[in-house]
Design a protein around this motif. Sequence first.
Motif, PDB file in Angstrom:
ATOM      1  N   ALA A 234       0.832  -1.209   0.000  1.00  0.00           N
ATOM      2  CA  ALA A 234       0.000   0.000   0.000  1.00  0.00           C
ATOM      3  C   ALA A 234       0.865   1.256   0.000  1.00  0.00           C
ATOM      4  O   ALA A 234       0.591   2.222  -0.721  1.00  0.00           O
ATOM      5  CB  ALA A 234      -0.920  -0.010   1.222  1.00  0.00           C
ATOM      6  N   LEU A 235       1.935   1.245   0.792  1.00  0.00           N
ATOM      7  CA  LEU A 235       2.791   2.439   0.857  1.00  0.00           C
ATOM      8  C   LEU A 235       3.561   2.650  -0.447  1.00  0.00           C
ATOM      9  O   LEU A 235       3.760   3.779  -0.887  1.00  0.00           O
ATOM     10  CB  LEU A 235       3.773   2.319   2.027  1.00  0.00           C
ATOM     11  N   ARG A 236       4.004   1.563  -1.035  1.00  0.00           N
ATOM     12  CA  ARG A 236       4.724   1.711  -2.306  1.00  0.00           C
ATOM     13  C   ARG A 236       3.801   2.275  -3.390  1.00  0.00           C
ATOM     14  O   ARG A 236       4.203   3.082  -4.211  1.00  0.00           O
ATOM     15  CB  ARG A 236       5.313   0.365  -2.751  1.00  0.00           C
ATOM     16  N   ARG A 237       2.543   1.813  -3.374  1.00  0.00           N
ATOM     17  CA  ARG A 237       1.571   2.358  -4.325  1.00  0.00           C
ATOM     18  C   ARG A 237       1.350   3.848  -4.061  1.00  0.00           C
ATOM     19  O   ARG A 237       1.371   4.667  -4.968  1.00  0.00           O
ATOM     20  CB  ARG A 237       0.229   1.619  -4.169  1.00  0.00           C
ATOM     21  N   GLU A 238       1.173   4.165  -2.778  1.00  0.00           N
ATOM     22  CA  GLU A 238       0.864   5.549  -2.403  1.00  0.00           C
ATOM     23  C   GLU A 238       2.016   6.493  -2.754  1.00  0.00           C
ATOM     24  O   GLU A 238       1.799   7.606  -3.226  1.00  0.00           O
ATOM     25  CB  GLU A 238       0.593   5.571  -0.897  1.00  0.00           C
ATOM     26  N   LEU A 239       3.232   6.049  -2.509  1.00  0.00           N
ATOM     27  CA  LEU A 239       4.389   6.930  -2.729  1.00  0.00           C
ATOM     28  C   LEU A 239       4.923   6.825  -4.157  1.00  0.00           C
ATOM     29  O   LEU A 239       5.769   7.621  -4.565  1.00  0.00           O
ATOM     30  CB  LEU A 239       5.499   6.605  -1.712  1.00  0.00           C
ATOM     31  N   ALA A 240       4.429   5.865  -4.885  1.00  0.00           N
ATOM     32  CA  ALA A 240       4.734   5.703  -6.316  1.00  0.00           C
ATOM     33  C   ALA A 240       6.225   5.790  -6.619  1.00  0.00           C
ATOM     34  O   ALA A 240       6.646   6.528  -7.509  1.00  0.00           O
ATOM     35  CB  ALA A 240       3.959   6.752  -7.121  1.00  0.00           C
ATOM     36  N   ASP A 241       7.028   5.075  -5.839  1.00  0.00           N
ATOM     37  CA  ASP A 241       8.464   5.081  -6.078  1.00  0.00           C
ATOM     38  C   ASP A 241       9.012   3.705  -5.686  1.00  0.00           C
ATOM     39  O   ASP A 241       8.957   3.316  -4.521  1.00  0.00           O
ATOM     40  CB  ASP A 241       9.132   6.176  -5.229  1.00  0.00           C
ATOM     41  N   ALA A 242       9.528   2.977  -6.664  1.00  0.00           N
ATOM     42  CA  ALA A 242       9.999   1.612  -6.388  1.00  0.00           C
ATOM     43  C   ALA A 242      11.203   1.603  -5.459  1.00  0.00           C
ATOM     44  O   ALA A 242      11.512   0.590  -4.842  1.00  0.00           O
ATOM     45  CB  ALA A 242      10.353   0.919  -7.701  1.00  0.00           C
ATOM     46  N   ASN A 243      11.898   2.741  -5.349  1.00  0.00           N
ATOM     47  CA  ASN A 243      13.114   2.772  -4.524  1.00  0.00           C
ATOM     48  C   ASN A 243      12.886   3.263  -3.101  1.00  0.00           C
ATOM     49  O   ASN A 243      13.840   3.377  -2.336  1.00  0.00           O
ATOM     50  CB  ASN A 243      14.165   3.662  -5.197  1.00  0.00           C
ATOM     51  N   VAL A 244      11.650   3.561  -2.755  1.00  0.00           N
ATOM     52  CA  VAL A 244      11.400   4.007  -1.386  1.00  0.00           C
ATOM     53  C   VAL A 244      11.687   2.850  -0.426  1.00  0.00           C
ATOM     54  O   VAL A 244      11.457   1.679  -0.751  1.00  0.00           O
ATOM     55  CB  VAL A 244       9.944   4.529  -1.254  1.00  0.00           C
ATOM     56  N   GLN A 245      12.272   3.145   0.722  1.00  0.00           N
ATOM     57  CA  GLN A 245      12.560   2.103   1.712  1.00  0.00           C
ATOM     58  C   GLN A 245      11.658   2.290   2.926  1.00  0.00           C
ATOM     59  O   GLN A 245      11.388   3.424   3.340  1.00  0.00           O
ATOM     60  CB  GLN A 245      14.037   2.156   2.123  1.00  0.00           C
ATOM     61  N   LEU A 246      11.234   1.171   3.491  1.00  0.00           N
ATOM     62  CA  LEU A 246      10.182   1.220   4.505  1.00  0.00           C
ATOM     63  C   LEU A 246      10.542   0.435   5.761  1.00  0.00           C
ATOM     64  O   LEU A 246      11.225  -0.587   5.691  1.00  0.00           O
ATOM     65  CB  LEU A 246       8.892   0.613   3.933  1.00  0.00           C
ATOM     66  N   ARG A 247      10.076   0.924   6.875  1.00  0.00           N
ATOM     67  CA  ARG A 247      10.051   0.173   8.128  1.00  0.00           C
ATOM     68  C   ARG A 247       8.621   0.313   8.660  1.00  0.00           C
ATOM     69  O   ARG A 247       8.057   1.412   8.625  1.00  0.00           O
ATOM     70  CB  ARG A 247      11.028   0.753   9.160  1.00  0.00           C
ATOM     71  N   TYR A 248       8.067  -0.777   9.147  1.00  0.00           N
ATOM     72  CA  TYR A 248       6.677  -0.715   9.603  1.00  0.00           C
ATOM     73  C   TYR A 248       6.432  -1.758  10.677  1.00  0.00           C
ATOM     74  O   TYR A 248       7.257  -2.641  10.911  1.00  0.00           O
ATOM     75  CB  TYR A 248       5.701  -0.942   8.437  1.00  0.00           C
ATOM     76  N   ILE A 249       5.266  -1.635  11.294  1.00  0.00           N
ATOM     77  CA  ILE A 249       4.863  -2.652  12.261  1.00  0.00           C
ATOM     78  C   ILE A 249       3.626  -3.367  11.724  1.00  0.00           C
ATOM     79  O   ILE A 249       2.905  -2.827  10.888  1.00  0.00           O
ATOM     80  CB  ILE A 249       4.565  -2.053  13.658  1.00  0.00           C
ATOM     81  N   GLY A 250       3.392  -4.557  12.230  1.00  0.00           N
ATOM     82  CA  GLY A 250       2.192  -5.301  11.860  1.00  0.00           C
ATOM     83  C   GLY A 250       1.153  -5.210  12.963  1.00  0.00           C
ATOM     84  O   GLY A 250       1.342  -4.500  13.961  1.00  0.00           O
ATOM     85  N   PRO A 251       0.055  -5.949  12.829  1.00  0.00           N
ATOM     86  CA  PRO A 251      -1.014  -5.901  13.833  1.00  0.00           C
ATOM     87  C   PRO A 251      -0.531  -6.268  15.241  1.00  0.00           C
ATOM     88  O   PRO A 251      -1.046  -5.745  16.230  1.00  0.00           O
ATOM     89  CB  PRO A 251      -2.023  -6.933  13.321  1.00  0.00           C
ATOM     90  N   ALA A 252       0.478  -7.149  15.343  1.00  0.00           N
ATOM     91  CA  ALA A 252       0.938  -7.566  16.673  1.00  0.00           C
ATOM     92  C   ALA A 252       1.453  -6.374  17.472  1.00  0.00           C
ATOM     93  O   ALA A 252       1.100  -6.198  18.645  1.00  0.00           O
ATOM     94  CB  ALA A 252       2.037  -8.621  16.539  1.00  0.00           C
ATOM     95  N   ALA A 253       2.285  -5.541  16.853  1.00  0.00           N
ATOM     96  CA  ALA A 253       2.821  -4.378  17.571  1.00  0.00           C
ATOM     97  C   ALA A 253       1.730  -3.352  17.849  1.00  0.00           C
ATOM     98  O   ALA A 253       1.733  -2.699  18.896  1.00  0.00           O
ATOM     99  CB  ALA A 253       3.953  -3.746  16.765  1.00  0.00           C
ATOM    100  N   GLU A 254       0.782  -3.220  16.925  1.00  0.00           N
ATOM    101  CA  GLU A 254      -0.338  -2.295  17.170  1.00  0.00           C
ATOM    102  C   GLU A 254      -1.102  -2.726  18.420  1.00  0.00           C
ATOM    103  O   GLU A 254      -1.573  -1.902  19.196  1.00  0.00           O
ATOM    104  CB  GLU A 254      -1.296  -2.308  15.977  1.00  0.00           C
TER     105      GLU A 254
END
Lengths: 649, 131
Positions: A149-169
Amino acid sequence: MSARENSVQKILRVDLSSRNTYTEVLPKEWTAKYLGSRGINARLLFNEVPAGTDPFGTDNILYLGTGPMDGLPTGNGRMSVACKGPRGSVAEGSFGGFFGPELRRAGFDYIAIRGKAEKPVYLFIHDGEAEIRDASHLWDLTTDKTDAALRRELADANVQLRYIGPAAENLVHSSVIMGNINNSGGRAGCGEVMGSKKLKAIAVRGTGRIRVADYPGFIEAYQMFRKRLDLATSRDPWTPVWSTYGAPVLARLFTDIGNLMTRNAQEMRWDEEKATRIGSEVYLDKYVTKGKACFGCPWPACQKLYQIPSGKYQGFKGGNYWAGQPVVFGSLIDNDDLDLILVLSGLCNQYGLDVFHVGYTIAWAMECYEKGILTREDTDGLELTFGCQDKDGLIDLVRKIAYKEGFGELLAKGCSEASKIIGHDSERFCLSVKGQELEGIAERNLYMVALGIAVSEVGPDHTRWYPPYPCNPNLMTKEELSSLGIDLDLRLAFQGRNPEEKGKLLRWFTISRAVIESLPGCVFLVRDTLGFDKRPWWQLFQSATGTALEYSEFLRAGERLMNLDRAFHVREGFGRKDDRVPIRMATEDVPFFNYPRITDDVFNHMLDEYYQENGWDLKTSIPSQEKLLELGLDDVAKSLKDISMESER
Amino acid sequence: MKRIYVIEDLCNGCRLCQTFCSSLKDGVFSEEARIKVIKIPGEERDIPIVDCNGRCLNPVFGDKTPTCVAVCPTGALIWEEQPQAIEKRLQWESARKTHSLFKIVAPWKWPFPWSQVDSDNENIEEKVGKR
């Protein structure tokens, strides 16, 4: 864009409560004193998060740190994440990938996040700018869906991401921060803290350039470094095997020598055929679709991507089958179905769960079930037996843990808390230290491991003193070691069940790995003589930053970090009493092999040696004033001066 | 004339080639290089795109091998004349059919003898089909 100089380190400060962001330049002398990454994170944490801070409060700060080698070919994309953890002490971990280099190219080395957002947000950093954006639409998404979803939203294949899943939420014990879907870090609670701040993700894109101070010197040092790690030139025969087949290759070997935790470590020996069925060869033959590497890794495929080719779970995709999964979802729960192992570990990555927490807690619950402490009434009807007859039930249990549903709510607390709730002496077979589950490495046959998991401030974490297994003692002579300032008898130190030299060996590994993680670099890249000879990294660091340092001062940065971690730890009230091995390891012998339990005498002997070598108080583990002053940590010495702790010995 | 050839399936996406290449001109590391590893959104593929004759300004490993080829850990990059490049490609195609290790590393990068696992090596064309 002009190239950034590598000697300056910048921090992006973010307050999620007030939605403010600003940039600071860190003191230039910190580069020589703490190097970067984990070292500077530890310095910042000690300075800015005082004793007694609520881990889930607005004053706790989550640090993500790169360092002067990140973005260069030897940084391996490593970065450190640190905060005060939910178990009350330092929570720190590191991960690889590509986020670190991208952050540096975006103009920052560190991110410090305090406060709490009112509703879910994500942070977008791009070429010197930072924005806090709404993430309501991402909340509750699994990590793979968040990534897409974030890659689609930011429309850049080279964007790098760190995120949490439902467990951390959902603030599940030990949940991690993820990136690239399969890279995890910060299992000591960094994911939980990120979740408590309602920060779903960090996205970064940078197009900047990084200039090293002495390019010819850097290339010369790289050649020396690479020669020792290259498959063709490394003198360590383990290098090619480790860098392609990977750690699961150990499963079969370990069952033969009593190192494979089986049925919640009630035994240390598994059926050899079962161990073969989940080994690296089968994985590579049937499942692997592609080799993967972190940024700039000199090894072919430490990571690998997989897809289940047939059967009930056909098409399930994931990555990173490493040392942990064959144990925690294999021998520990007596499961020899590799499909099931890969589904369970893949789901942990998707929910952002820590595989060690989930595996050890399920194994503990299975032993409770076997002993009649838990029944089908407690497990929502699940037949929770070793051997895993109900595979779908087990898969659903992982989801329930992530969402704290039904029986999953108990296991979401981790086996330490869960055993206190269940009682019936079930703490005796909960395999955790400081509330954190083990990592699948044998203690009763490898005494350095026993000492290592006991003293680690973040809970069991073998990457702090990697490698846990004996290396070839012939790689370096005593004279060569002495010339590097290392006073160790390697033959004695590598004897698994001999307590002698273990404190000294662990001290060396802890200090030297702290140095590597502060550059940063990958602690797995210590094959050949690199386990003891850090001069290639020293030269890489000097040429990259233009910081002239004596070799001994370079290593001293690691000792400084080790003392900062311990200082934070004792300031929060932890001490010698908390440096223990799990009850099972101290009270039960290893069946079949007749390896004895780790007696108090043996353990205290190793612990005394370790504290003594470190200059820490034998009764409390508080670093001595002399040691802290010698390390130039005068402010830390001052803050620990009035700490009193009862003798715990 | 020697050229840089690519075996895409062996690329692990480490970007050593791109990173070193970017630094050759002025000692500054960046994304801008004559070889770029691109990604397709939503797909797990790493694709090196080469725009270079292989004559580096300042090769890192010796004078005769382009830097990107020398630093590649998997053998995804080949520096050869066309016939030798074809031979190497066929060698890899054959190797990966006989041993799964060569899904992730080229046989010429593997330090231990691998021909033992492929005793029928001479019939390489039969295995991979006629060109």
